[in-house]
Design a protein around this motif. Sequence first.
Motif, short mmCIF file in Angstrom:
data_model
loop_
_atom_site.label_atom_id
_atom_site.label_comp_id
_atom_site.label_asym_id
_atom_site.label_seq_id
_atom_site.Cartn_x
_atom_site.Cartn_y
_atom_site.Cartn_z
N LYS A 17 15.17 6.00 16.17
CA LYS A 17 14.33 6.78 15.26
C LYS A 17 13.18 7.44 16.01
N LYS A 18 12.58 6.69 16.93
CA LYS A 18 11.46 7.22 17.72
C LYS A 18 11.93 8.39 18.57
N LYS A 19 13.07 8.22 19.21
CA LYS A 19 13.62 9.26 20.08
C LYS A 19 13.87 10.55 19.28
N MET A 20 14.53 10.40 18.13
CA MET A 20 14.81 11.58 17.31
C MET A 20 13.53 12.21 16.79
N ALA A 21 12.57 11.39 16.35
CA ALA A 21 11.30 11.92 15.85
C ALA A 21 10.59 12.74 16.92
N GLU A 22 10.82 12.39 18.18
CA GLU A 22 10.23 13.14 19.30
C GLU A 22 11.05 14.37 19.68
N GLY A 23 12.13 14.61 18.92
CA GLY A 23 12.96 15.79 19.18
C GLY A 23 13.97 15.60 20.29
N ILE A 24 14.25 14.34 20.65
CA ILE A 24 15.21 14.05 21.73
C ILE A 24 16.54 13.65 21.09
N PRO A 25 17.62 14.40 21.39
CA PRO A 25 18.92 14.05 20.82
C PRO A 25 19.41 12.68 21.31
N LEU A 26 20.12 11.98 20.44
CA LEU A 26 20.73 10.71 20.84
C LEU A 26 21.95 10.99 21.70
N ASN A 27 22.26 10.03 22.57
CA ASN A 27 23.47 10.11 23.38
C ASN A 27 24.40 8.97 23.00
N ASP A 28 25.54 8.89 23.67
CA ASP A 28 26.50 7.84 23.35
C ASP A 28 25.90 6.44 23.48
N GLU A 29 25.10 6.23 24.51
CA GLU A 29 24.49 4.91 24.71
C GLU A 29 23.60 4.52 23.55
N ASP A 30 22.93 5.51 22.95
CA ASP A 30 22.09 5.25 21.79
C ASP A 30 22.93 4.97 20.55
N ARG A 31 24.01 5.70 20.42
CA ARG A 31 24.78 5.66 19.17
C ARG A 31 25.78 4.50 19.08
N ILE A 32 26.37 4.09 20.18
CA ILE A 32 27.44 3.10 20.11
C ILE A 32 27.00 1.77 19.48
N PRO A 33 25.87 1.17 19.88
CA PRO A 33 25.47 -0.08 19.21
C PRO A 33 25.22 0.12 17.71
#
Length: 158
Positions: A17-33
């Motif tokens: 949530k923090k990463k996205m709020a900062e405008g940084i797209p999620l990657n596979d490492e973020d999404r898989i868990p």
Amino acid sequence: LGWKFYDADDYHPPENKKKMAEGIPLNDEDRIPWLCALHDILKREDSSKQDAVMACSALKKMYRRVLGSGASAIESNQPELPGENPALKILFVHLDGPMDIIAGRLGKRRGHFMPPELLKSQFNTLEPPSAPENFITVSLEKSLSEIVLEIESAILHG
């Protein structure tokens, strides 16, 4: 339908949530868990013989495989074969529409951690569902009632 509803965004860890709020797209490492946790929710509902609806931006084919089969979809690292049965039977509903319509809807959301500026990265990541995935594609250019009826019809009539 009277089914339980889950918004997958509610299950993102704080770091995502923090990463996205900062405008940084999620990657596979973020999404898989996150996707594995969602699979566990769906598996629990299935084990209880409960039907459920989950709103989730399962953008890639691999992400949809994780939702259906959990971590084993990653570990096998093999392409899905026609007729392959995932652990869970899921109908994926691909809500398809032009970026400007989706951007307009995102712009109306209040209090969500993902800024509309990340929409382009989601379009860049998107792998629309294809055979042998179990899916329907519904146009977002239809009215809300038409969209709901089309999805209900697909669920109720196979």
